[in-house]
Design an enzyme around this catalytic site. Structure first.
Site: not given
Ligand code: GAR
Length: 201
Positions: A65, A93, A109, A141
């Site tokens: 990783r 990351l 998010h 962060d």
């Molecule tokens: C989005 O809703 C984003 O907030 C979420 O994945 C989706 C991606 O959609 N991210 C997470 O859950 C991160 N933990 P997209 O590929 O259509 O942009």
């Protein structure tokens, strides 16, 4: 224009919105590179169709990783980003990555943080029975979804929602919020005092 590098793991609807916004020179930012952690995903098709270079950095191609993390950092670095945007990037990351681009990484998010952090923000909100959820754009962060909040939008949970219907409603608010927030960051910069982030000012 400020240089954006977008990291994605999925269909890329948020990336698509950024690629649309950047056609306007007044937006103040351009997507100059896309980095994904897997091949064959929609985000890569979007990059190709927009003429934006991309790189795939798969965990399985690295010994461990830490090496993968360095590989992602290197792939991002070659695009010389002003801002790194995590738009549906589903891997955590390491702190070394975060230090390389300190204070210049933005995540979106699909919940109203600090509620429902982690990989299942939509499912967890639904399971909890909340009537309002939404999306959060924040600086990254070294915690999971804990960085200073830049912007949020509320989205109602409807009685018949399941995870896909709720996620779609969140995503339609999310792409506007992300485009607006990244544009303001690029044009005006951000100041952070403790947990509080202020764009412009
Ligand atoms: C989005 O809703 C984003 O907030 C979420 O994945 C989706 C991606 O959609 N991210 C997470 O859950 C991160 N933990 P997209 O590929 O259509 O942009």
């Amino acid at each position: 224009a400020k240089r954006l590098v977008v990291l994605a793991s999925g269909g890329g609807s948020n990336l698509a919105a950024l690629l649309k916004a950047h056609d306007d020179p007044a937006y103040g930012a351009r997507v100059v590179g896309v980095v994904t952690d897997r091949p064959g995903i929609g985000a890569l098709d979007l990059a190709r169709d927009a003429g934006v270079p991309s790189a795939v950095v798969s965990l399985k191609d690295f010994d461990d990783r830490a090496a993968w993390n360095d590989g992602v950092a290197e792939a991002v670095r070659v695009f010389r980003p002003d801002w790194v945007v995590l738009a549906g990037f589903m891997k955590i990351l390491a702190p070394e990555f975060l230090r390389r681009f300190e204070g210049r990484i933005v995540n979106t998010h699909p919940a109203l943080l600090p509620s429902f952090p982690g990989a299942q923000g939509v499912r967890d909100a639904l399971a909890h029975g909340v009537r309002v959820t939404g999306c959060t754009v924040h600086l990254v962060d070294d915690g999971v979804d804990t960085g200073p909040i830049l912007a949020q939008a509320a989205v109602p949970v409807l009685p018949d929602d399941d995870e896909p219907t709720l996620h779609e409603r969140i995503k339609s608010a999310e792409r506007d919020l992300l485009v607006d927030t990244v544009g303001r960051l690029a044009r005006e910069g951000v100041y952070v005092t403790g947990r509080r982030a202020t764009i412009g000012a």
